[in-house]
Design a protein around this motif. Sequence first.
Motif, short mmCIF file in Angstrom:
data_model
loop_
_atom_site.label_atom_id
_atom_site.label_comp_id
_atom_site.label_asym_id
_atom_site.label_seq_id
_atom_site.Cartn_x
_atom_site.Cartn_y
_atom_site.Cartn_z
N TYR A 174 55.85 30.96 46.28
CA TYR A 174 54.43 31.87 45.21
C TYR A 174 53.68 31.76 45.37
N ASN A 175 53.04 30.77 46.30
CA ASN A 175 51.68 30.28 46.06
C ASN A 175 50.89 31.61 46.53
N VAL A 176 51.92 32.26 47.62
CA VAL A 176 50.88 33.90 48.13
C VAL A 176 52.02 34.54 47.05
N CYS A 177 52.09 34.84 45.75
CA CYS A 177 52.78 35.52 45.32
C CYS A 177 52.04 36.82 45.59
N LYS A 178 52.47 37.93 45.48
CA LYS A 178 51.54 39.27 45.68
C LYS A 178 51.06 39.67 44.46
N ASN A 179 50.68 38.31 43.32
CA ASN A 179 50.22 38.82 41.79
C ASN A 179 49.73 38.40 41.51
N LEU A 180 49.44 36.29 42.54
CA LEU A 180 49.18 36.02 42.03
C LEU A 180 47.50 35.66 40.94
N LYS A 181 47.99 34.89 39.89
CA LYS A 181 46.63 34.06 38.97
C LYS A 181 46.06 33.46 39.53
N VAL A 182 44.98 32.52 39.69
CA VAL A 182 44.76 31.32 39.49
C VAL A 182 43.50 31.04 37.99
N TYR A 183 44.12 29.78 37.46
CA TYR A 183 43.16 29.76 36.33
C TYR A 183 41.48 29.00 37.42
N GLY A 184 40.56 30.18 36.16
CA GLY A 184 39.34 29.64 36.24
C GLY A 184 39.25 30.71 37.66
N VAL A 185 39.72 31.09 37.90
CA VAL A 185 38.87 32.24 38.84
C VAL A 185 39.57 33.46 38.62
N HIS A 186 40.70 34.23 38.40
CA HIS A 186 41.54 35.51 38.26
C HIS A 186 42.02 35.15 36.51
N THR A 187 41.63 34.38 35.72
CA THR A 187 42.19 34.55 34.64
C THR A 187 41.79 33.06 34.02
N GLY A 188 41.29 33.00 32.58
CA GLY A 188 40.65 31.92 31.58
C GLY A 188 41.34 31.04 32.39
N GLY A 189 39.88 29.64 32.77
CA GLY A 189 40.03 28.57 33.24
C GLY A 189 39.48 27.32 32.05
N MET A 190 39.61 25.73 32.74
CA MET A 190 39.66 24.99 31.88
C MET A 190 38.20 24.45 31.30
N PHE A 191 37.06 24.99 31.41
CA PHE A 191 35.74 24.76 31.13
C PHE A 191 35.74 24.48 29.70
N ALA A 192 36.58 23.86 29.22
CA ALA A 192 36.26 24.66 28.02
C ALA A 192 36.84 23.50 27.08
N GLU A 193 36.90 22.70 25.26
CA GLU A 193 37.50 21.54 24.97
C GLU A 193 38.77 21.74 25.18
N TYR A 194 39.47 22.70 25.20
CA TYR A 194 40.47 22.64 24.33
C TYR A 194 41.73 24.07 25.36
N PHE A 195 42.97 23.56 26.27
CA PHE A 195 43.45 25.03 26.76
C PHE A 195 44.58 25.32 26.67
N PRO A 196 45.25 26.27 26.46
CA PRO A 196 46.41 26.51 26.23
C PRO A 196 47.21 26.61 27.05
N VAL A 197 48.59 26.59 27.67
CA VAL A 197 48.77 26.35 29.06
C VAL A 197 50.43 25.96 29.10
N PRO A 198 51.45 27.44 29.70
CA PRO A 198 52.69 26.86 29.17
C PRO A 198 52.91 25.39 29.89
N ALA A 199 53.49 24.85 29.44
CA ALA A 199 54.68 23.53 29.62
C ALA A 199 54.60 23.55 31.23
N SER A 200 55.25 24.55 31.85
CA SER A 200 56.13 24.59 32.79
C SER A 200 54.83 24.27 33.54
N LYS A 201 53.89 24.65 33.24
CA LYS A 201 51.66 23.77 34.63
C LYS A 201 51.97 22.37 34.56
N VAL A 202 52.36 21.99 34.10
CA VAL A 202 51.97 20.87 32.98
C VAL A 202 52.43 19.81 34.27
#
Length: 341
Positions: free
Chosen positions: A100-128
């Motif tokens: 899945y690291n080469v998923c056809k629909n891959l999005k990376v936080y901070g590149v293709h979708t919102g990233g962590m340059f913020a005081e709080y970051f909401p994220v699915p528990a599965s990514k933690v």
Amino acid sequence: MLQVRMPEAFKVDYLELPVPAIGDDEVLVQMKRVGVCGSDIQIYHGKHKYMTFPVVQGHEGAGVIAKVGAKVAGLKIGDRVTIQPQVVCGECAPCRGGHYNVCKNLKVYGVHTGGMFAEYFPVPASKVLLLPAAISFDEGALVEPAAVATGAIRRCGDIEGLNVVVLGAGAIGNLVAQVAVASGARKVLITDINQNRLDIANKCGIHACVDTRGRKLKDVIVEQFGDDEADIIIDCAGGKAIFDEAVAAARCSSKIVIVANYKEPVEVELPLFQRREVDLLGIMMYVREDFERAVELMASKAIDTAPLISDYFDIRKVDEVYPYIDSHPDTVMKVVIKVSE
Ligand SMILES: [Zn+2]
Ligand SMILES: [Zn+2]
């Protein structure tokens, strides 16, 4: 809360926003440290091919869980964590095959979708992933690049007893070389033309750290490894000249592994790959196991990421980070953003 957003190339905005709400399967992470990556610099310069502005950067983060969704098990408020920044579809052929690291629909936080340059970051528990006490928040921001390294070495297969060359002693090259040492390589040679980077590699326990300025890679390899030469050549530098050197230095049944980010096509001498049975492998990011291995190696001090951090910046000074990195190419290894104490 503060969020740092880039509306266009070369521009940084500081926004004051409400703390985000979370879904039932998410956690809210109070960010502590976020690393700045080579790809972040490309984005700043508007040279990243696969992203669109505006973007909130930051994909190398560490923090503390501040809120837990109703359906989340195994995580609690106060847990120290890092975040695996890939969003994948789970349905395409690579995903179904575990790649899945080469998923056809891959999005990376901070590149293709919102990233962590913020005081709080909401994220699915599965990514933690939990950070053991032995890993500081500073180092926690280095788990992601360390996972690039464990992913690269996994892709090489069993390297125990092998001669490994890593081209480029920047943060990723350094980590790849350290993981190679920790994985039982017979001897690991790292090369660069920057003495500062080679000194840091030396401090991190890489067996041989050699300045290749004005020298042929093949000669350095023979000098270091003798007639056996290199089993594996890992390119963490990138560029046509480097690749040509790697090909010229490959012996029969070597592997050449591409970790560096290539932007332009490079011609290859195909008959040579066939005659010498040289394998050419590409590597793109990591999977969960690579992240877990990175955490393990860091927690047990089998690899040391602290010497890689060259500079710290406050989150309110992100606009100064990129010009600083651009003007200090010889001394900057890894810049870490301090989001909160
Ligand atoms: Zn990165
Ligand atoms: Zn997919």
